[in-house]
Design a protein around this motif. Structure first.
Motif, PDB file in Angstrom:
ATOM      1  N   ALA A   1       0.831  -1.204   0.000  1.00  0.00           N
ATOM      2  CA  ALA A   1       0.000   0.000   0.000  1.00  0.00           C
ATOM      3  C   ALA A   1       0.866   1.255   0.000  1.00  0.00           C
ATOM      4  CB  ALA A   1      -0.930  -0.008   1.210  1.00  0.00           C
ATOM      5  N   ALA A   2       1.954   1.220   0.775  1.00  0.00           N
ATOM      6  CA  ALA A   2       2.868   2.368   0.794  1.00  0.00           C
ATOM      7  C   ALA A   2       3.564   2.540  -0.553  1.00  0.00           C
ATOM      8  CB  ALA A   2       3.899   2.187   1.903  1.00  0.00           C
ATOM      9  N   LEU A   3       3.926   1.431  -1.182  1.00  0.00           N
ATOM     10  CA  LEU A   3       4.602   1.500  -2.484  1.00  0.00           C
ATOM     11  C   LEU A   3       3.669   1.991  -3.586  1.00  0.00           C
ATOM     12  CD1 LEU A   3       6.679  -1.811  -2.368  1.00  0.00           C
ATOM     13  CD2 LEU A   3       7.589   0.519  -2.355  1.00  0.00           C
ATOM     14  N   SER A   4       2.382   1.742  -3.424  1.00  0.00           N
ATOM     15  CA  SER A   4       1.430   2.193  -4.445  1.00  0.00           C
ATOM     16  C   SER A   4       1.309   3.712  -4.477  1.00  0.00           C
ATOM     17  CB  SER A   4       0.053   1.571  -4.182  1.00  0.00           C
ATOM     18  OG  SER A   4      -0.500   2.062  -2.969  1.00  0.00           O
ATOM     19  N   ALA A   5       1.767   4.360  -3.411  1.00  0.00           N
ATOM     20  CA  ALA A   5       1.691   5.821  -3.357  1.00  0.00           C
ATOM     21  C   ALA A   5       2.908   6.505  -3.973  1.00  0.00           C
ATOM     22  CB  ALA A   5       1.528   6.272  -1.908  1.00  0.00           C
ATOM     23  N   VAL A   6       3.858   5.716  -4.471  1.00  0.00           N
ATOM     24  CA  VAL A   6       5.060   6.307  -5.067  1.00  0.00           C
ATOM     25  C   VAL A   6       4.701   7.005  -6.375  1.00  0.00           C
ATOM     26  CG1 VAL A   6       7.346   5.823  -6.014  1.00  0.00           C
ATOM     27  CG2 VAL A   6       6.516   4.540  -4.040  1.00  0.00           C
ATOM     28  N   ASP A   7       5.203   8.198  -6.541  1.00  0.00           N
ATOM     29  CA  ASP A   7       4.976   8.959  -7.767  1.00  0.00           C
ATOM     30  C   ASP A   7       5.674   8.257  -8.930  1.00  0.00           C
ATOM     31  OD1 ASP A   7       4.563  10.795  -9.733  1.00  0.00           O
ATOM     32  OD2 ASP A   7       5.409  12.511  -8.656  1.00  0.00           O
ATOM     33  N   THR A   8       4.910   7.891  -9.949  1.00  0.00           N
ATOM     34  CA  THR A   8       5.481   7.167 -11.098  1.00  0.00           C
ATOM     35  C   THR A   8       6.547   7.979 -11.823  1.00  0.00           C
ATOM     36  OG1 THR A   8       3.657   7.958 -12.486  1.00  0.00           O
ATOM     37  CG2 THR A   8       3.409   5.790 -11.456  1.00  0.00           C
ATOM     38  N   SER A   9       6.493   9.291 -11.676  1.00  0.00           N
ATOM     39  CA  SER A   9       7.508  10.121 -12.342  1.00  0.00           C
ATOM     40  C   SER A   9       8.902   9.858 -11.766  1.00  0.00           C
ATOM     41  CB  SER A   9       7.163  11.600 -12.203  1.00  0.00           C
ATOM     42  OG  SER A   9       7.148  12.008 -10.839  1.00  0.00           O
ATOM     43  N   LEU A  10       8.961   9.421 -10.523  1.00  0.00           N
ATOM     44  CA  LEU A  10      10.257   9.096  -9.924  1.00  0.00           C
ATOM     45  C   LEU A  10      10.880   7.895 -10.623  1.00  0.00           C
ATOM     46  CD1 LEU A  10       9.436   9.519  -6.108  1.00  0.00           C
ATOM     47  CD2 LEU A  10      10.674  11.098  -7.599  1.00  0.00           C
ATOM     48  N   TYR A  11      10.044   6.907 -10.927  1.00  0.00           N
ATOM     49  CA  TYR A  11      10.547   5.732 -11.651  1.00  0.00           C
ATOM     50  C   TYR A  11      11.031   6.135 -13.049  1.00  0.00           C
ATOM     51  CZ  TYR A  11       8.426   2.713  -8.107  1.00  0.00           C
ATOM     52  OH  TYR A  11       8.099   2.089  -6.930  1.00  0.00           O
ATOM     53  N   GLU A  12      10.252   6.968 -13.717  1.00  0.00           N
ATOM     54  CA  GLU A  12      10.607   7.379 -15.072  1.00  0.00           C
ATOM     55  C   GLU A  12      11.898   8.183 -15.082  1.00  0.00           C
ATOM     56  OE1 GLU A  12       7.238   9.521 -16.410  1.00  0.00           O
ATOM     57  OE2 GLU A  12       5.908   7.762 -16.490  1.00  0.00           O
ATOM     58  N   ALA A  13      12.035   9.071 -14.105  1.00  0.00           N
ATOM     59  CA  ALA A  13      13.255   9.875 -14.039  1.00  0.00           C
ATOM     60  C   ALA A  13      14.473   9.006 -13.741  1.00  0.00           C
ATOM     61  CB  ALA A  13      13.100  10.957 -12.965  1.00  0.00           C
ATOM     62  N   ALA A  14      14.300   8.030 -12.839  1.00  0.00           N
ATOM     63  CA  ALA A  14      15.413   7.139 -12.485  1.00  0.00           C
ATOM     64  C   ALA A  14      15.802   6.267 -13.676  1.00  0.00           C
ATOM     65  CB  ALA A  14      15.026   6.271 -11.295  1.00  0.00           C
ATOM     66  N   LYS A  15      14.807   5.800 -14.428  1.00  0.00           N
ATOM     67  CA  LYS A  15      15.116   4.969 -15.597  1.00  0.00           C
ATOM     68  C   LYS A  15      15.837   5.774 -16.670  1.00  0.00           C
ATOM     69  CE  LYS A  15      11.300   1.711 -14.976  1.00  0.00           C
ATOM     70  NZ  LYS A  15      10.004   1.205 -15.520  1.00  0.00           N
ATOM     71  N   MET A  16      15.466   7.045 -16.823  1.00  0.00           N
ATOM     72  CA  MET A  16      16.143   7.898 -17.795  1.00  0.00           C
ATOM     73  C   MET A  16      17.600   8.114 -17.420  1.00  0.00           C
ATOM     74  SD  MET A  16      13.259  10.761 -18.706  1.00  0.00           S
ATOM     75  CE  MET A  16      14.395  11.627 -19.782  1.00  0.00           C
ATOM     76  N   ASP A  17      17.880   8.063 -16.112  1.00  0.00           N
ATOM     77  CA  ASP A  17      19.257   8.217 -15.643  1.00  0.00           C
ATOM     78  C   ASP A  17      20.024   6.900 -15.681  1.00  0.00           C
ATOM     79  OD1 ASP A  17      18.917  10.891 -15.213  1.00  0.00           O
ATOM     80  OD2 ASP A  17      18.340  10.673 -13.111  1.00  0.00           O
ATOM     81  N   GLY A  18      19.382   5.838 -16.171  1.00  0.00           N
ATOM     82  CA  GLY A  18      20.059   4.554 -16.319  1.00  0.00           C
ATOM     83  C   GLY A  18      19.911   3.617 -15.146  1.00  0.00           C
ATOM     84  N   ALA A  19      18.971   3.881 -14.256  1.00  0.00           N
ATOM     85  CA  ALA A  19      18.795   3.020 -13.085  1.00  0.00           C
ATOM     86  C   ALA A  19      18.146   1.700 -13.473  1.00  0.00           C
ATOM     87  CB  ALA A  19      17.936   3.733 -12.039  1.00  0.00           C
ATOM     88  N   GLY A  20      18.685   0.600 -12.923  1.00  0.00           N
ATOM     89  CA  GLY A  20      18.093  -0.709 -13.129  1.00  0.00           C
ATOM     90  C   GLY A  20      17.099  -1.034 -12.022  1.00  0.00           C
ATOM     91  N   ARG A  21      16.661  -2.278 -11.984  1.00  0.00           N
ATOM     92  CA  ARG A  21      15.672  -2.670 -10.977  1.00  0.00           C
ATOM     93  C   ARG A  21      16.214  -2.517  -9.554  1.00  0.00           C
ATOM     94  NH1 ARG A  21      11.071  -5.326 -12.598  1.00  0.00           N
ATOM     95  NH2 ARG A  21      10.974  -5.913 -14.812  1.00  0.00           N
ATOM     96  N   LEU A  22      17.455  -2.949  -9.342  1.00  0.00           N
ATOM     97  CA  LEU A  22      18.028  -2.857  -8.001  1.00  0.00           C
ATOM     98  C   LEU A  22      18.183  -1.400  -7.564  1.00  0.00           C
ATOM     99  CD1 LEU A  22      20.756  -5.668  -8.075  1.00  0.00           C
ATOM    100  CD2 LEU A  22      18.485  -5.726  -7.026  1.00  0.00           C
ATOM    101  N   GLN A  23      18.562  -0.539  -8.510  1.00  0.00           N
ATOM    102  CA  GLN A  23      18.697   0.881  -8.178  1.00  0.00           C
ATOM    103  C   GLN A  23      17.338   1.508  -7.868  1.00  0.00           C
ATOM    104  OE1 GLN A  23      20.361  -0.524 -10.728  1.00  0.00           O
ATOM    105  NE2 GLN A  23      22.404  -0.403  -9.808  1.00  0.00           N
ATOM    106  N   LEU A  24      16.300   1.087  -8.594  1.00  0.00           N
ATOM    107  CA  LEU A  24      14.955   1.595  -8.316  1.00  0.00           C
ATOM    108  C   LEU A  24      14.506   1.186  -6.916  1.00  0.00           C
ATOM    109  CD1 LEU A  24      13.124   0.907 -11.708  1.00  0.00           C
ATOM    110  CD2 LEU A  24      13.863   3.115 -10.804  1.00  0.00           C
ATOM    111  N   ILE A  25      14.793  -0.052  -6.560  1.00  0.00           N
ATOM    112  CA  ILE A  25      14.420  -0.527  -5.222  1.00  0.00           C
ATOM    113  C   ILE A  25      15.193   0.233  -4.152  1.00  0.00           C
ATOM    114  CG2 ILE A  25      14.545  -2.504  -3.653  1.00  0.00           C
ATOM    115  CD1 ILE A  25      13.988  -4.306  -6.034  1.00  0.00           C
ATOM    116  N   ARG A  26      16.479   0.437  -4.395  1.00  0.00           N
ATOM    117  CA  ARG A  26      17.325   1.066  -3.377  1.00  0.00           C
ATOM    118  C   ARG A  26      17.026   2.547  -3.194  1.00  0.00           C
ATOM    119  NH1 ARG A  26      24.013   1.240  -3.414  1.00  0.00           N
ATOM    120  NH2 ARG A  26      24.227   2.537  -1.535  1.00  0.00           N
ATOM    121  N   TYR A  27      16.835   3.266  -4.304  1.00  0.00           N
ATOM    122  CA  TYR A  27      16.749   4.720  -4.210  1.00  0.00           C
ATOM    123  C   TYR A  27      15.323   5.277  -4.271  1.00  0.00           C
ATOM    124  CZ  TYR A  27      21.789   4.529  -4.960  1.00  0.00           C
ATOM    125  OH  TYR A  27      23.130   4.260  -4.835  1.00  0.00           O
TER     126      TYR A  27
END
Length: 224
Positions: free
Chosen positions: A106-132
Motif C-alpha cells: 500500500a505504501a509502495l502504491s503511493a510512489v509517484d510514477t515520475s520518480l521511476y521514469e526519471a530514475a530509468k532515464m538516468d540509467g537506473a536498473g531494478r536494483l537501483q529503483l528498489i534502493r533509491y
C-alpha cells in the motif's frame, strides 16, 4: 525466559524483514494479473487456523511420510531441540509474510510514477529503483511497524507453541506463556501466574518506549 527471547527475536527479525522483501519483489511484477495471483497465494496461509497449521507442520515433518521429514532420515524434527526454533520461525514467516506485506505494498502504491521514469532515464536498473525509490518510500512505515512489533517481543504465541510442544523438545519450547499456563491454570497458582504476566507486560512496554525514543532521535520518526 531464554527460550522466549530466542524464539521471539528470531520471529521478530525474520517476520520484519521477509514482508519487506516480498513487497519489494511483488512491486516489481509488471502484470497486474500475475501480481494479484502472487499476492493471493502468499497471504492465503494467514487465514489458516493455528491448530490446522500445527497439523500441517506435523504432516510435512513426519519422518516416514512427510515430504520434508524424508529429507532428514533417522531424525524426528518435531522432537529435536535444535530444530524447534527454526521450525517455529520459518512457519511463522510462511503463514504471515504475505499478509504483513500488504501494508508495504500500500505504501509502495503511493510512489509517484515520475520518480521511476526519471530514475530509468538516468540509467537506473531494478536494483537501483528498489534502493533509491522504493526503500526510502516505505522506510517510515517500516520504522513504525518495527516499534509496534517491539511491544510483543516476549509475547510468543501460546497456542502454537503449546501445540508444538512434546516431552522431547520441552527444554527449548517452554516459554513464558506456556509456563504461566502451567503455573497459573494447571497448578492453581493464580497470583504467581498474574505476576509473571505483569512482568511480561512491563518488559514489552519498556521495549516499545525505548525503540520509539531511539527512532525519534535517529530518524525523527515515531508513534508518540
Amino acid at each position: 525466559m531464554r527460550n522466549t527471547v530466542v524464539i521471539a527475536l528470531g520471529t521478530l527479525v525474520l517476520g520484519f524483514l521477509a514482508p519487506i522483501v516480498l513487497a519489494l519483489l511483488i512491486n516489481q511484477i509488471g502484470s497486474k494479473g500475475v501480481k494479484g495471483f502472487v499476492q493471493t497465494i502468499t497471504y492465503m496461509p494467514h487465514f489458516i487456523s493455528t491448530v490446522v497449521m500445527v497439523s500441517l507442520i506435523n504432516i510435512f515433518l513426519d519422518p516416514n511420510t512427510g515430504m520434508i521429514g524424508k529429507l532428514f532420515p533417522g531424525q524426528i524434527l518435531m522432537e529435536s531441540t535444535n530444530a524447534f526454533a527454526p521450525i517455529y520461525w520459518l512457519t511463522e514467516v510462511w503463514q504471515h509474510c504475505g499478509w504483513n506485506a500488504i501494508i508495504y505494498l500500500a505504501a509502495l502504491s503511493a510512489v509517484d510514477t515520475s520518480l521511476y521514469e526519471a530514475a530509468k532515464m538516468d540509467g537506473a536498473g531494478r536494483l537501483q529503483l528498489i534502493r533509491y525509490v522504493d526503500i526510502p518510500t516505505i522506510l517510515p512505515t517500516c520504522i513504525v511497524l518495527l516499534i509496534m512489533n517491539m511491544g510483543s517481543v516476549l509475547a510468543v504465541g501460546f497456542e502454537k507453541v503449546w501445540l508444538m510442544q512434546n516431552a522431547m523438545n520441552l527444554p527449548v519450547s517452554e516459554v513464558i506463556s506456556t509456563f504461566t499456563y502451567r503455573i497459573g491454570i494447571i497448578g492453581f497458582q493464580f497470583s504467581y501466574g498474574t505476576a509473571i504476566g505483569l512482568f511480561n507486560t512491563i518488559i514489552n512496554f519498556i521495549f516499545v518506549v525505548t525503540a520509539n525514543y531511539i527512532s525519534k532521535r535517529v530518524t525523527e520518526t515515531s508513534i508518540f
